[in-house]
Write an enzyme that holds these catalytic residues in place. Sequence first.
Site, PDB file in Angstrom:
ATOM      1  N   SER A   1      -6.951   5.115   0.118  1.00 11.40           N
ATOM      2  CA  SER A   1      -6.949   4.207  -0.655  1.00 11.40           C
ATOM      3  C   SER A   1      -8.563   3.774  -0.112  1.00 11.40           C
ATOM      4  O   SER A   1      -8.967   3.305   0.690  1.00 11.40           O
ATOM      5  CB  SER A   1      -6.271   2.280  -0.080  1.00 11.40           C
ATOM      6  OG  SER A   1      -5.210   2.860  -0.434  1.00 11.40           O
TER       7      SER A   1
ATOM      8  N   GLN B   1      -5.489  -1.961  -6.949  1.00  7.51           N
ATOM      9  CA  GLN B   1      -6.010  -0.389  -6.531  1.00  7.51           C
ATOM     10  C   GLN B   1      -6.204  -0.054  -6.752  1.00  7.51           C
ATOM     11  O   GLN B   1      -5.852   0.346  -7.720  1.00  7.51           O
ATOM     12  CB  GLN B   1      -4.690  -0.115  -4.870  1.00  7.51           C
ATOM     13  CG  GLN B   1      -5.002   0.584  -4.202  1.00  7.51           C
ATOM     14  CD  GLN B   1      -4.430   1.471  -3.244  1.00  7.51           C
ATOM     15  OE1 GLN B   1      -3.739   2.429  -3.246  1.00  7.51           O
ATOM     16  NE2 GLN B   1      -3.950   0.772  -1.872  1.00  7.51           N
TER      17      GLN B   1
ATOM     18  N   ASP C   1       1.325  -1.173  -0.020  1.00  5.14           N
ATOM     19  CA  ASP C   1       0.050  -0.017   0.143  1.00  5.14           C
ATOM     20  C   ASP C   1       0.410   1.772  -0.272  1.00  5.14           C
ATOM     21  O   ASP C   1       0.202   2.706   0.122  1.00  5.14           O
ATOM     22  CB  ASP C   1      -0.559  -0.193   1.648  1.00  5.14           C
ATOM     23  CG  ASP C   1      -1.913   0.973   1.165  1.00  5.14           C
ATOM     24  OD1 ASP C   1      -2.705   1.273  -0.162  1.00  5.14           O
ATOM     25  OD2 ASP C   1      -2.319   1.410   2.175  1.00  5.14           O
TER      26      ASP C   1
END
Length: 315
Positions: A251, A301, A229
């Site tokens: 996110s 993502q 991430d």
Amino acid sequence: MGEQHSGRPTDPAAGAGTAPAGADQPVRAQTVEGLLGILDLERIEDNIFRGRSPDGGPQRVFGGQVAGQALVAAGRTVPEDRSVHSLHAYFIRPGDPAVPIVYDVDRVRDGRSFTTRRVTAIQHGKAIFTLSASFHKSEPGLEHQVAMPEAPAPDDLPSMRDRLYTAFGRVPRFASWHPIELRPVGPLSFEAERDPSLRTTRNLVWLKVKDTLPDDPMLHVCLMTYASDMTLLDTVLLRHGRSFAGLSMASLDHAMWFHRPFRADEWLLYAQETPSAGGARGLARGLVFTRQGELVCSVVQEGLLRVVEDRPAGS
């Protein structure tokens, strides 16, 4: 998160992309031992676990942390002969680092070959994050993979912190607290903002945990989940010549597939690209390779990238 905001919160409504107040204040750097402690959850009941956030971390819970902790919780309810092969997650609310996070594991299915778990992360009585993970008993089958892209060796590249120090004369707070070494191959987002010719849809980053880790395959997978991430949304920024300044970033969802065993304390090449952005959202995907060229992990993502301040190219 990204070169300009490593360790940023990745929850909706966190305001992660705006320039953080006190960004240059001293920060206590987290050690590898401390990171492993963050991932070592307290078991409250058979299917309920409790996790904490590091001291001196970001003002919101880092998305990679809650994803890694949720995967730890799921893995502790699965037989040891089954390894995780995929996860799908949604970031729902911003996490509060000042209070513990409770992870409630739903044992959805225990089959002969596959095991499925659903994990809900809870704070203040509300879900902040959900994760579904599937585990598979190892068996033989067809094999192929794409080739690793060409990239300089990590030993020939400066670290993220060194590059930031060279550019700014200091290491900003957001890049100081975690113990994962990042060595970007190409431009950083603030460099592409200053020089439009550096804009690109690709973002190659070498990464690894700094110290030697125990020989626990699940631990290495959880640490890669944590690290995955950190740079994905920066790939979208690189395409548009933007840094995090003037943006609200978070996110929204996160998916990973684990193809082969690997070690998170050895260099991994995170080859990222962005196929699309629109509607205040950007999509980024990545492939993770060992130095030997083995494809070990795939990541996708989507993130919120809301423009709150227009910035002309080269500003």
